[in-house]
Design a protein around this motif. Structure first.
Motif, PDB file in Angstrom:
ATOM      1  N   SER A 258      -0.050 -28.581 -58.675  1.00  0.00           N
ATOM      2  CA  SER A 258       0.670 -27.448 -58.080  1.00  0.00           C
ATOM      3  C   SER A 258       0.217 -27.157 -56.653  1.00  0.00           C
ATOM      4  O   SER A 258       0.510 -26.116 -56.110  1.00  0.00           O
ATOM      5  CB  SER A 258       0.465 -26.192 -58.932  1.00  0.00           C
ATOM      6  OG  SER A 258      -0.885 -25.778 -58.885  1.00  0.00           O
ATOM      7  N   GLU A 261       2.986 -26.018 -54.193  1.00  0.00           N
ATOM      8  CA  GLU A 261       3.922 -24.981 -54.597  1.00  0.00           C
ATOM      9  C   GLU A 261       3.442 -23.648 -54.045  1.00  0.00           C
ATOM     10  O   GLU A 261       2.772 -22.873 -54.705  1.00  0.00           O
ATOM     11  CB  GLU A 261       4.050 -24.932 -56.114  1.00  0.00           C
ATOM     12  CG  GLU A 261       4.636 -26.212 -56.709  1.00  0.00           C
ATOM     13  CD  GLU A 261       4.690 -26.166 -58.213  1.00  0.00           C
ATOM     14  OE1 GLU A 261       4.444 -25.069 -58.780  1.00  0.00           O
ATOM     15  OE2 GLU A 261       4.967 -27.206 -58.824  1.00  0.00           O
ATOM     16  N   ARG A 262       3.771 -23.399 -52.807  1.00  0.00           N
ATOM     17  CA  ARG A 262       3.299 -22.196 -52.126  1.00  0.00           C
ATOM     18  C   ARG A 262       4.407 -21.602 -51.270  1.00  0.00           C
ATOM     19  O   ARG A 262       5.147 -22.323 -50.606  1.00  0.00           O
ATOM     20  CB  ARG A 262       2.097 -22.510 -51.218  1.00  0.00           C
ATOM     21  CG  ARG A 262       0.855 -22.976 -51.967  1.00  0.00           C
ATOM     22  CD  ARG A 262       0.232 -21.829 -52.746  1.00  0.00           C
ATOM     23  NE  ARG A 262      -0.954 -22.261 -53.466  1.00  0.00           N
ATOM     24  CZ  ARG A 262      -0.954 -22.719 -54.718  1.00  0.00           C
ATOM     25  NH1 ARG A 262       0.189 -22.833 -55.374  1.00  0.00           N
ATOM     26  NH2 ARG A 262      -2.077 -23.064 -55.304  1.00  0.00           N
TER      27      ARG A 262
END
Length: 320
Positions: A258, A261-262
């Motif tokens: 992840s 994913e920002r």
């Protein structure tokens, strides 16, 4: 021998001519050189804007230092080459600080981080996978001083960029020709959620908070419910940290897979506060036992203020 010439008295045969030292140009020479550089800059302003920027920087006071070897330039590893971007000093500082804030270690070096960004992103631009905007020109008549930002970039990537430069600007929709500086600087600015500003806002510093998507959405919703703004809360948190009335927790490392994913949450914060917090970070790390940065402190304060600890743990994958 009667006709043998003799040396005059008190003259030493081994005396050397006195050193004249380094030549210092007269004021009239300096002014003439700057005038000539200005004429040359005006002549290429439209046809070669990157050359115009260099000539303009050269004719400023101490501009000649651009031609001296930079002893502080980063050592370039094998397979990479140094790229020097001429940018306003506040832009260089902002990019270096953003790179270090985003690093996972205090041992990280800003040039290597920025170089890794360019080595990864430039191929995406060349393949058409990533489109970038053109860096705006400084307003006519402005005289923003430029400094060098040294970045080591993969040599093969740079060779491919140079090969495609003649047609790249048209493909990207640039008004003027593409240059290495335009492409590289835009990629670095976009990476850290910044935009190009020729002159700094001396009262505010720009920070970029990288927050997992659901957590970012929850923070925005809470800001609306509380009828407050991001800057006010971040500055409130910084003031508490400096006063010693609140301590930040460690932001958990992202769950496996992840990392990218920002959401970006840009915020402009009082420059003096940011500088004071940045100076306090080493002390905080020593007392807390974990690394903190101005962005991580801001994110944790928002989580704390809005009671989003459970969501934050789920989003960051704490304990996984």
């Amino acid at each position: 021998m009667a006709n043998t010439p003799t040396r005059p008295p008190n003259r030493r045969s081994d005396r050397r001519a006195p050193s004249r030292g380094r030549h210092v140009a007269r004021r009239s020479e300096v002014q003439r050189t700057r005038t000539h550089l200005g004429i040359a800059a005006d002549a290429v302003r439209e046809s070669h804007p990157e050359v115009w920027e260099t000539l303009e920087a050269l004719r400023k006071p101490f501009g000649h230092r651009m031609l001296l070897e930079d002893r502080n330039a980063p050592r370039v590893s094998a397979g990479a080459q140094n790229v020097t971007l001429m940018v306003p000093e506040h832009v260089r500082q902002a990019l270096q600080e953003a790179a270090l804030d985003a690093a996972e270690s205090d041992d990280a070096k800003a040039p290597q981080i920025l170089g890794a960004v360019l080595s990864a992103k430039i191929p995406q631009v060349l393949s058409g996978e990533l489109a970038i905007r053109e860096i705006p020109r400084d307003p006519r008549g402005t005289s923003t001083a430029k400094v060098g930002l040294n970045v080591p970039v993969d040599s093969q990537v740079m060779e491919e960029l140079r090969d495609q430069l003649p047609d790249l600007g048209e493909r990207l929709g640039f008004q003027y020709k593409a240059s290495i500086m335009k492409v590289a600087l835009r990629l670095l600015l976009d990476e850290y959620g910044m935009d190009y500003e020729p002159a700094p806002n001396r009262d505010l510093a720009q920070l970029q908070l990288h927050v997992p998507p659901r957590l970012a959405a929850a923070i925005r919703e809470k800001l609306t419910e509380a009828d407050t703004d991001l800057r006010s809360l971040v500055e409130e948190g910084y003031a508490k940290v400096l006063a010693g009335t609140w301590q930040p927790y460690k932001i958990p490392k992202a769950a496996q897979g992840s990392e990218y994913e920002r959401d970006r949450m840009p915020v402009r914060v009082d420059r003096g506060l940011v500088e004071s917090v940045r100076a306090k970070c080493p002390e905080l790390k020593q007392s807390l036992g974990h690394r903190v940065t101005p962005p991580s402190i801001a994110i944790d304060y928002l989580i704390n203020e809005f009671g989003l600890e459970d969501l934050a743990d789920a989003e960051y994958g704490a304990g996984q």
